[in-house]
Design a protein around this motif. Structure first.
Motif, PDB file in Angstrom:
ATOM      1  N   GLY A 174       0.778  -1.223   0.000  1.00 60.55           N
ATOM      2  CA  GLY A 174       0.000   0.000   0.000  1.00 60.55           C
ATOM      3  C   GLY A 174       0.812   1.276   0.000  1.00 60.55           C
ATOM      4  N   HIS A 175       2.081   1.230  -0.426  1.00 62.05           N
ATOM      5  CA  HIS A 175       2.959   2.397  -0.374  1.00 62.05           C
ATOM      6  C   HIS A 175       3.105   3.016  -1.766  1.00 62.05           C
ATOM      7  CE1 HIS A 175       5.750   4.579   2.226  1.00 62.05           C
ATOM      8  NE2 HIS A 175       6.472   4.774   1.138  1.00 62.05           N
ATOM      9  N   PRO A 176       3.395   4.334  -1.831  1.00 62.94           N
ATOM     10  CA  PRO A 176       3.625   4.965  -3.144  1.00 62.94           C
ATOM     11  C   PRO A 176       4.746   4.274  -3.907  1.00 62.94           C
ATOM     12  CG  PRO A 176       3.355   6.636  -1.448  1.00 62.94           C
ATOM     13  CD  PRO A 176       3.411   5.321  -0.741  1.00 62.94           C
ATOM     14  N   PRO A 177       4.672   4.282  -5.251  1.00 62.58           N
ATOM     15  CA  PRO A 177       5.626   3.506  -6.060  1.00 62.58           C
ATOM     16  C   PRO A 177       7.017   4.130  -6.073  1.00 62.58           C
ATOM     17  CG  PRO A 177       4.209   4.819  -7.474  1.00 62.58           C
ATOM     18  CD  PRO A 177       3.663   4.959  -6.082  1.00 62.58           C
ATOM     19  N   VAL A 178       8.008   3.290  -6.448  1.00 64.04           N
ATOM     20  CA  VAL A 178       9.392   3.737  -6.583  1.00 64.04           C
ATOM     21  C   VAL A 178       9.533   4.537  -7.876  1.00 64.04           C
ATOM     22  CG1 VAL A 178      11.789   3.003  -6.760  1.00 64.04           C
ATOM     23  CG2 VAL A 178      10.193   1.732  -5.313  1.00 64.04           C
ATOM     24  N   LEU A 198       5.723  13.716   0.818  1.00 61.08           N
ATOM     25  CA  LEU A 198       6.498  14.450  -0.183  1.00 61.08           C
ATOM     26  C   LEU A 198       5.628  14.887  -1.355  1.00 61.08           C
ATOM     27  CD1 LEU A 198       9.397  15.369  -0.955  1.00 61.08           C
ATOM     28  CD2 LEU A 198       9.628  13.216  -2.197  1.00 61.08           C
ATOM     29  N   VAL A 199       4.590  14.126  -1.669  1.00 65.53           N
ATOM     30  CA  VAL A 199       3.794  14.416  -2.865  1.00 65.53           C
ATOM     31  C   VAL A 199       2.413  14.958  -2.531  1.00 65.53           C
ATOM     32  CG1 VAL A 199       5.012  12.752  -4.290  1.00 65.53           C
ATOM     33  CG2 VAL A 199       3.073  11.981  -2.936  1.00 65.53           C
ATOM     34  N   ILE A 251      -3.235  13.625  -5.398  1.00 55.98           N
ATOM     35  CA  ILE A 251      -1.972  12.895  -5.269  1.00 55.98           C
ATOM     36  C   ILE A 251      -1.333  12.675  -6.642  1.00 55.98           C
ATOM     37  CG2 ILE A 251      -3.058  10.633  -5.410  1.00 55.98           C
ATOM     38  CD1 ILE A 251      -0.146  11.609  -3.103  1.00 55.98           C
ATOM     39  N   THR A 252      -2.154  12.587  -7.679  1.00 56.90           N
ATOM     40  CA  THR A 252      -1.607  12.418  -9.027  1.00 56.90           C
ATOM     41  C   THR A 252      -0.790  13.636  -9.439  1.00 56.90           C
ATOM     42  OG1 THR A 252      -3.512  11.042  -9.612  1.00 56.90           O
ATOM     43  CG2 THR A 252      -2.214  11.952 -11.422  1.00 56.90           C
ATOM     44  N   ARG A 286       4.568  16.209 -10.286  1.00 60.49           N
ATOM     45  CA  ARG A 286       5.547  17.231  -9.910  1.00 60.49           C
ATOM     46  C   ARG A 286       6.860  16.589  -9.469  1.00 60.49           C
ATOM     47  NH1 ARG A 286       4.790  19.738  -5.691  1.00 60.49           N
ATOM     48  NH2 ARG A 286       2.930  18.731  -4.838  1.00 60.49           N
ATOM     49  N   LEU A 287       6.767  15.479  -8.711  1.00 53.97           N
ATOM     50  CA  LEU A 287       7.973  14.791  -8.261  1.00 53.97           C
ATOM     51  C   LEU A 287       8.752  14.233  -9.451  1.00 53.97           C
ATOM     52  CD1 LEU A 287       9.782  13.667  -6.041  1.00 53.97           C
ATOM     53  CD2 LEU A 287       8.253  11.689  -5.904  1.00 53.97           C
TER      54      LEU A 287
END
Length: 715
Positions: free
Chosen positions: A475-479, A526-527, A534-535, A540-541
């Motif tokens: 369930g974590h944001p992707p690399v 961070l995002v 969140i998209t 932006r990241l």
């Protein structure tokens, strides 16, 4: 019994109560006036201690300013017989009514409390007494001069006596009257303390009378009044001050003792200096002591509350498995130490800082072939603790484990959950190199523990030699992977956070990084940005990272934090790790590792990759690895008998001549007579030359061999 009901009944009840208060206030004012007039020094109505003003101020404070008609009526009744005419009596009564009203307005403006238990209350009553009585003194003395009761030459002295008399009435009488309700509101004294209180008051009477009439030293009563204020605050200080002032004023009015034969101005200066000192020594000191006692009780209550909260929080850490006991015990000891050293609100803050320092890596490991940088920014700078964390693990086979997680919430509870998950992942990662298996093990542990917080987690294993990356996510944001050619998020199988469901399937994806690529692992802080999806944050990241491809990782991390985080609007903690496999360098190979058997595999793998990148053939590679391994094994076995140390390796290739150095900084054990020496013979057989140089600073093994160079390989 008559029962009142309806608006008319309530009005009658209210009117009756107000009438009783008005009569009581008027009678008390009138009696106090006659007591004060018995002490007059100028004419019949100018006295150095005027109790009615103090009575009026106390009545207005306790009951309300609506009592002013009763005070005005009583003041008029007192002044009519004393004044030259009705007009002078009305003017004097108006001044006597206006002064306490102004005093109460001043007290209300500063937030006065009638308990007189704060320094601001004590200073406020001094200010109100000195300022408001200027009005009554001016009006009264002008009325006397206008009515020819005094000459205009006597006006300054009359005004001074009047002003100080009214002021002393407020400073002496008002605190005494305000102390009377405390006898009912506060707990009663035990018999011993009651006896001490009576002894204090008797001592005040004796000391004041003796000092004023016999010793002619007025201030003998000051220490006794101060002792009363220190021991029992306003309840004892106010009566003691009233007694001392009354006796001294009575002595002055009759010209006794130290006041005998002295001019009026000298008598007033001495008397009012004494009265002012007594007043300040009583209620001001009592207020200071009361405020200190209240602060002490508040601090004790806060400390007890914090003790209870810390005990509840730390109890959540008690259900750890055997692998976690050592680190959690150290954390408990730190908390217990803090509980003995800290007594105030700083306790939880210090515990939080201690936990945060222990939960994040003190420094990132030096992994051969990999550059790593990391950052952690807490959302709350006051407590400086949250649920985000990261970890970098140097695995035994030369691979590197990369972990990042996010525990929902902040505070000690989130930190406790973070500690358990982080340590569990470390244990499982050393047992199994599969990211998916590690997440399954962590999930099973979290499912069995009482953790109310949700935990997202991502774990990846990178082989620096082949740039092969395996990733599993809960369930974590992707690399994010990016290089000079572009940036993209690695696809990973979807799975819920650990511990959320009874059963969970975690899959891992395999990726091969292109040369020069950089990996970025991060938490959602961070995002995320207020008012944006969140998209948008992920886009932006991606843009910000791609713009810094190839830059130093430390500068990259600083740039991302500056670009992605709004100043002073950080809503969540931020953790990030930047990882970059280092490119093959056509130059010397160097490696420093602890001289431990478990590190030999890492050294062998790193050397093998360098030899392959340099184009050394397979046969030469195997012989060199065996010879170097023998030299390293000798260091591990013999160099550091007394204390641990490091193993330093270096290799250079000059055309077809390979040279290697194996160094240590220890003292070798003395050789035994039970054989041995096979390692040196094996090294000599596999290389062209072996030199061993032993000095007081350590030992250097120098190996040389001619090798065959083939085409260079690119992992």
């Amino acid at each position: 019994m008559t029962v009142t009901s309806g608006p008319a009944g309530w009005w009658r009840a209210l009117t009756g109560e107000r009438a009783r208060w008005s009569v009581a206030a008027a009678v008390t004012y009138y009696l106090g006036a006659h007591l004060g007039l018995s002490l007059s020094l100028v004419g019949e109505n100018v006295t150095p201690l005027w109790p009615p003003t103090g009575i009026a101020v106390a009545a207005f404070v306790v009951v309300g300013r609506w009592l002013w008609p009763a005070v005005a009526a009583a003041a008029l009744a007192v002044n009519l017989p004393l004044s030259a005419g009705p007009l002078a009596a009305v003017a004097t009564a108006a001044g006597n009514t206006l002064a306490p009203l102004v005093a109460v307005l001043v007290l209300e403006a500063i937030g006065f409390r009638r308990q007189l238990d704060r320094q601001r209350d004590a200073l406020g009553i001094v200010l109100a007494a000195l300022a408001s009585t200027l009005i009554s003194a001016l009006i009264g003395s002008l009325a006397l001069a206008w009515s020819d009761a005094i000459s205009y030459a006597e006006l300054p002295a009359t005004w001074a006596v009047w002003w100080t008399g009214d002021a002393m009435g407020v400073l002496i009488v008002t605190p005494f009257l305000l102390s009377l309700p405390l006898l009912r509101d506060l707990p009663s004294w035990p018999l011993r303390q009651s006896a001490e209180m009576v002894a204090i008051l008797v001592t005040v009477v004796v000391a004041t009378a003796w000092a004023a009439r016999t010793l002619q030293v007025l201030f003998l009563a000051l220490p006794v009044v101060g002792w009363a204020a220190w021991r029992y605050q306003l309840r004892a200080a106010a009566p003691a001050a009233l007694i001392a002032s009354a006796i001294t004023t009575w002595s002055a009015a009759r010209g006794l003792g130290t006041f005998r034969g002295r001019p009026l101005i000298d008598q007033m200066l001495a008397l009012q200096a004494f009265n002012a000192s007594i007043a300040l020594a009583s209620f001001v000191l009592a207020a200071v002591v009361s405020e200190r006692n209240s602060a002490t009780r508040a601090l004790e209550a806060a400390a007890a509350d914090l003790e209870a909260r810390v005990a509840v929080r730390t109890a959540e850490l008690s259900a750890l498995n055997d692998q976690l006991e050592t680190e959690i015990r150290e954390r408990f000891e730190a908390q217990e130490q803090l509980s003995h050293e800290e007594a105030r609100a700083q306790r939880e803050h210090d515990i939080a800082e201690t936990l945060q320092r222990s939960l994040l890596p003190a420094r990132l490991p030096d992994v051969p072939g990999v550059a790593v940088a990391a950052r952690y920014v807490p959302a709350t700078s006051d407590v400086q603790i949250g649920g985000d964390w990261y970890d970098v693990l140097q695995l035994p086979d030369g691979q590197v484990g990369l972990a990042i997680g996010d525990v929902a919430g902040h505070g000690v509870s989130a930190a406790a959950t973070m500690a358990q998950v982080r340590m569990a992942l470390r244990v499982y990662a050393l047992q199994d190199t599969s990211p998916a298996s590690v997440l399954r093990s962590v999930h099973r542990l979290v499912s069995q523990l009482p953790m109310p917080e949700m935990v997202t987690l991502l774990y990846a294993v990178l082989d620096p030699r082949t740039r092969r990356l395996r990733v599993a996510s809960a369930g974590h944001p992707p690399v994010l992977a990016f290089s000079a050619t572009g940036a993209s998020y690695l696809k990973v199988g979807l799975a819920p956070p650990v511990g959320v469901t009874a059963e969970a399937i975690y899959e891992e994806s395999v990726h091969r990084l292109e040369p020069g690529a950089t990996l970025l692992l991060y938490t959602d802080g961070l995002v995320e940005r207020r008012g944006a999806s969140i998209t948008e944050g992920l886009d932006r990241l991606c843009t910000a990272a791609a713009a810094m491809a190839g830059e130093d990782l430390e500068r990259l991390c600083d740039h991302l934090l500056t670009t992605m985080i709004e100043p002073h609007h950080l809503a969540d903690d931020v953790a990030l790790i930047a990882v970059r496999p280092l490119p093959v360098v056509a130059g010397p190979w160097r490696l420093t590792v602890p001289a431990e058997a478990r590190m030999l595999s890492l050294a062998r793998g790193s050397l093998r990759q360098w030899l392959r990148d340099a184009g050394v053939t397979k046969d030469d590679e195997n012989d060199i690895l065996v010879a170097c391994g023998e030299a390293c094994a000798n260091v591990v076995q013999h160099a550091y008998a007394a204390a641990p140390g490091d193993l330093e390796l270096e290799a250079r290739l000059d055309e077809d001549l390979l040279e290697m150095w194996v160094r240590d900084r220890g003292q070798w054990r003395a050789p035994s007579d039970r054989g041995g020496g096979w390692g040196l013979q094996l090294m000599q057989a596999l290389t062209d030359a072996v030199d061993v140089d032993r000095t007081g600073d350590g030992t250097v093994v120098h190996l040389r061999r001619r090798v065959t160079i083939g085409p260079r390989k690119s992992g």
